[in-house]
Write an enzyme that holds these catalytic residues in place. Structure first.
Site, PDB file in Angstrom:
ATOM      1  N   GLU A   1       4.704  -5.156   7.035  1.00 55.03           N
ATOM      2  CA  GLU A   1       3.940  -4.210   7.759  1.00 55.03           C
ATOM      3  C   GLU A   1       4.711  -3.893   9.008  1.00 55.03           C
ATOM      4  O   GLU A   1       4.567  -2.798   9.684  1.00 55.03           O
ATOM      5  CB  GLU A   1       2.495  -4.621   7.767  1.00 55.03           C
ATOM      6  CG  GLU A   1       1.744  -4.479   6.384  1.00 55.03           C
ATOM      7  CD  GLU A   1       1.828  -5.797   5.710  1.00 55.03           C
ATOM      8  OE1 GLU A   1       2.760  -6.844   6.027  1.00 55.03           O
ATOM      9  OE2 GLU A   1       1.013  -5.839   4.668  1.00 55.03           O
TER      10      GLU A   1
ATOM     11  N   ALA B   1       0.814  -1.158   0.022  1.00 58.96           N
ATOM     12  CA  ALA B   1      -0.119  -0.053   0.075  1.00 58.96           C
ATOM     13  C   ALA B   1       0.857   1.267  -0.041  1.00 58.96           C
ATOM     14  O   ALA B   1       2.088   1.112   0.517  1.00 58.96           O
ATOM     15  CB  ALA B   1      -0.781  -0.125   1.380  1.00 58.96           C
TER      16      ALA B   1
ATOM     17  N   GLU C   1      -0.356  -9.555  -0.627  1.00 59.89           N
ATOM     18  CA  GLU C   1      -1.910  -9.555  -0.305  1.00 59.89           C
ATOM     19  C   GLU C   1      -2.816  -9.746  -1.350  1.00 59.89           C
ATOM     20  O   GLU C   1      -3.657 -10.407  -1.728  1.00 59.89           O
ATOM     21  CB  GLU C   1      -2.327  -8.595   0.631  1.00 59.89           C
ATOM     22  CG  GLU C   1      -1.979  -8.648   2.230  1.00 59.89           C
ATOM     23  CD  GLU C   1      -2.168  -7.633   3.094  1.00 59.89           C
ATOM     24  OE1 GLU C   1      -2.114  -6.556   2.727  1.00 59.89           O
ATOM     25  OE2 GLU C   1      -2.763  -8.213   3.921  1.00 59.89           O
TER      26      GLU C   1
ATOM     27  N   GLY D   1       0.892  -5.148   1.148  1.00 60.43           N
ATOM     28  CA  GLY D   1      -0.452  -5.280   0.081  1.00 60.43           C
ATOM     29  C   GLY D   1      -0.266  -5.796  -1.230  1.00 60.43           C
ATOM     30  O   GLY D   1      -1.439  -6.458  -1.883  1.00 60.43           O
TER      31      GLY D   1
HETATM   32  C1  HXC Z   1       5.016   4.364  -1.015  1.00 59.92           C
HETATM   33  C2  HXC Z   1       7.221   3.258  -1.826  1.00 59.92           C
HETATM   34  C3  HXC Z   1       6.697   2.157  -1.340  1.00 59.92           C
HETATM   35  C4  HXC Z   1       5.288   2.118  -0.614  1.00 59.92           C
HETATM   36  C5  HXC Z   1       8.367   1.842  -2.342  1.00 59.92           C
HETATM   37  N1  HXC Z   1       8.178   3.038  -2.432  1.00 59.92           N
HETATM   38  N2  HXC Z   1       7.734   1.295  -1.608  1.00 59.92           N
HETATM   39  N3  HXC Z   1       6.356   4.625  -1.830  1.00 59.92           N
HETATM   40  N4  HXC Z   1       4.860   3.201  -0.698  1.00 59.92           N
HETATM   41  N5  HXC Z   1       4.988   1.050  -0.174  1.00 59.92           N
HETATM   42  C6  HXC Z   1       9.035   4.310  -3.125  1.00 59.92           C
HETATM   43  C7  HXC Z   1      10.208   4.701  -2.283  1.00 59.92           C
HETATM   44  O1  HXC Z   1       9.567   5.567  -1.403  1.00 59.92           O
HETATM   45  C8  HXC Z   1      11.109   5.127  -3.535  1.00 59.92           C
HETATM   46  O2  HXC Z   1      10.707   6.411  -3.716  1.00 59.92           O
HETATM   47  C9  HXC Z   1      10.824   4.217  -4.622  1.00 59.92           C
HETATM   48  O3  HXC Z   1       9.372   3.781  -4.476  1.00 59.92           O
HETATM   49  C10 HXC Z   1      11.945   3.226  -4.581  1.00 59.92           C
HETATM   50  O4  HXC Z   1      11.865   2.526  -3.523  1.00 59.92           O
HETATM   51  P1  HXC Z   1      13.223   2.520  -2.593  1.00 59.92           P
HETATM   52  O5  HXC Z   1      13.107   2.139  -1.306  1.00 59.92           O
HETATM   53  O6  HXC Z   1      14.284   3.443  -2.924  1.00 59.92           O
HETATM   54  O7  HXC Z   1      13.808   1.140  -3.460  1.00 59.92           O
HETATM   55  P2  HXC Z   1      14.906   0.137  -2.796  1.00 59.92           P
HETATM   56  O8  HXC Z   1      15.908   0.605  -2.034  1.00 59.92           O
HETATM   57  O9  HXC Z   1      15.115  -0.710  -4.025  1.00 59.92           O
HETATM   58  O10 HXC Z   1      13.993  -0.745  -1.767  1.00 59.92           O
HETATM   59  C11 HXC Z   1      12.903  -1.605  -2.232  1.00 59.92           C
HETATM   60  C12 HXC Z   1      11.899  -1.917  -1.322  1.00 59.92           C
HETATM   61  C13 HXC Z   1      11.626  -0.726  -0.457  1.00 59.92           C
HETATM   62  C14 HXC Z   1      12.854  -3.126  -0.361  1.00 59.92           C
HETATM   63  C15 HXC Z   1      10.904  -2.646  -1.582  1.00 59.92           C
HETATM   64  O11 HXC Z   1      11.028   0.219  -1.320  1.00 59.92           O
HETATM   65  C16 HXC Z   1      10.585  -1.092   0.832  1.00 59.92           C
HETATM   66  O12 HXC Z   1      10.772  -1.531   1.783  1.00 59.92           O
HETATM   67  N6  HXC Z   1       9.440  -0.416   0.449  1.00 59.92           N
HETATM   68  C17 HXC Z   1       8.252  -0.636   1.458  1.00 59.92           C
HETATM   69  C18 HXC Z   1       7.763  -2.186   1.572  1.00 59.92           C
HETATM   70  C19 HXC Z   1       6.601  -2.191   2.609  1.00 59.92           C
HETATM   71  O13 HXC Z   1       6.883  -1.801   3.830  1.00 59.92           O
HETATM   72  N7  HXC Z   1       5.435  -2.460   2.331  1.00 59.92           N
HETATM   73  C20 HXC Z   1       4.453  -2.785   3.069  1.00 59.92           C
HETATM   74  C21 HXC Z   1       3.654  -1.316   3.148  1.00 59.92           C
HETATM   75  S1  HXC Z   1       2.250  -1.261   4.323  1.00 59.92           S
HETATM   76  P3  HXC Z   1      11.576   7.677  -3.967  1.00 59.92           P
HETATM   77  O14 HXC Z   1      10.506   8.989  -4.384  1.00 59.92           O
HETATM   78  O15 HXC Z   1      12.368   8.060  -2.878  1.00 59.92           O
HETATM   79  O16 HXC Z   1      12.142   7.257  -5.393  1.00 59.92           O
HETATM   80  C22 HXC Z   1       1.074  -2.123   3.119  1.00 59.92           C
HETATM   81  C23 HXC Z   1      -0.147  -2.145   4.161  1.00 59.92           C
HETATM   82  C24 HXC Z   1      -0.793  -3.306   3.890  1.00 59.92           C
HETATM   83  O17 HXC Z   1       1.278  -2.600   2.420  1.00 59.92           O
HETATM   84  C25 HXC Z   1      -2.292  -3.440   4.710  1.00 59.92           C
HETATM   85  C26 HXC Z   1      -3.317  -2.765   3.849  1.00 59.92           C
HETATM   86  C27 HXC Z   1      -3.278  -3.359   2.480  1.00 59.92           C
END
Ligand code: HXC
Length: 267
Positions: free
Chosen positions: A141, A75, A121, A118
């Site tokens: 998460e 998400a 999911e 997400g």
């Molecule tokens: C918003 C995101 C994002 C996310 C990545 N980006 N994931 N933006 N929401 N979930 C954005 C980053 O901010 C970044 O933007 C760009 O995408 C590239 O990501 P990086 O982190 O720079 O890439 P990298 O270093 O290669 O790392 C990849 C990654 C990391 C390991 C996947 O991005 C990451 O950990 N993302 C979050 C994963 C996460 O926690 N997902 C769960 C979300 S909560 P900029 O602008 O800086 O380039 C969720 C809730 C579910 O999903 C429940 C309800 C559905």
């Protein structure tokens, strides 16, 4: 640009691309700069493509994939950051995501990279999960102070069992495609270059079968998650018996005995 204009151009922004190949609709998430993070607009566009597929008898199977390095990295965290409990509860935040799980037509996820939070999911709402060798799965998460909220605790546990689901959800550990396949989360793994070719081969294969029979099989398999065994078995038998109301059932069996390919008419 005025605020209104800015808002308008934002509205028009395409978060997905929809392609058609014979009886298959291919939905590609196209926010690669944000690793296809699932923002509200993307989910709305996805849902309207799913509505379109469901209402079009020319479509037999839906494929969902992601552009770039990710299927979806979860998400959209920037969209969620400032939300309050009162807001998310009032709007029943995440509810629209469930549209995917209610599709009557088969959905194949082609996971080309990260399927996290997400994104994982959403993959689990699909019926078949094909992954490239470099795909990664996880429910991270907990690392950002929240928890799976689009069915992850339920669907992951159903797929891989309690202790594996518990470890993934409680640690946020990312797992490679091979491990995800071994634990039953992923259907099959392919070299990156072959992922879409293999996905489309399966999609075309299913789309050639009788659409009502495909729908009944999907309903019967999904019953496992939704009804107790005895009711599921009874429902499966009724669905099976219902296939005898179809011309396609007669045609399929006749074609087999006549040693020729079946010509299904989806009725
Ligand atoms: C918003 C995101 C994002 C996310 C990545 N980006 N994931 N933006 N929401 N979930 C954005 C980053 O901010 C970044 O933007 C760009 O995408 C590239 O990501 P990086 O982190 O720079 O890439 P990298 O270093 O290669 O790392 C990849 C990654 C990391 C390991 C996947 O991005 C990451 O950990 N993302 C979050 C994963 C996460 O926690 N997902 C769960 C979300 S909560 P900029 O602008 O800086 O380039 C969720 C809730 C579910 O999903 C429940 C309800 C559905």
């Amino acid at each position: 640009m005025s605020t209104a204009e800015h808002h308008e151009s934002n509205q028009a922004e395409e978060m997905i691309r929809v392609d058609f190949d014979d009886r298959v609709m291919i939905i590609t998430l196209t926010r690669p700069n944000a690793l296809n993070a699932l923002c509200k607009k993307l989910i709305m566009q996805l849902n309207s493509a799913l509505d379109q597929a469901e209402n079009d008898t020319r479509i037999g199977v839906i494929v969902i994939t992601g552009a770039g390095q990710a299927f979806a990295a979860g998400a959209d965290i920037s969209e969620m950051k400032n939300l309050t409990f009162a807001e998310v509860a009032e709007k029943d935040f995440i509810q629209p995501w469930e549209r995917l799980s209610r599709c009557q037509k088969p959905v194949i996820a082609a996971i080309n990279g990260y399927a996290l939070g997400g994104g994982c999911e959403m993959a689990m709402m699909c019926d078949i999960i094909y992954a490239s060798e470099t795909a990664q799965f996880g429910q991270p998460e907990i690392t950002i102070g929240t928890m799976p909220g689009a069915g992850g605790t339920q669907r992951l546990t159903a797929l891989v069992g309690k202790s594996k689901a518990m470890e993934l959800c409680l640690t946020g550990r990312k797992i490679p495609a091979q491990e995800a396949e071994a634990m039953g989360l992923v259907t099959r793994i392919f070299a990156g270059a072959d992922l879409m070719k293999e996905t489309m081969a399966t999609a075309h294969k299913i789309a050639k079968f009788s659409a009502p029979v495909v729908r009944m099989i999907k309903e019967a398999v999904n019953n496992v998650a939704e009804v107790p065994l005895v009711a599921g078995i009874r429902s499966e038998r009724r669905l099976f018996q219902s296939t005898f109301a179809l011309e396609d059932r007669k045609e399929g069996m006749t074609a087999f005995l006549e040693k020729r390919p079946a010509a299904f008419k989806n009725r």
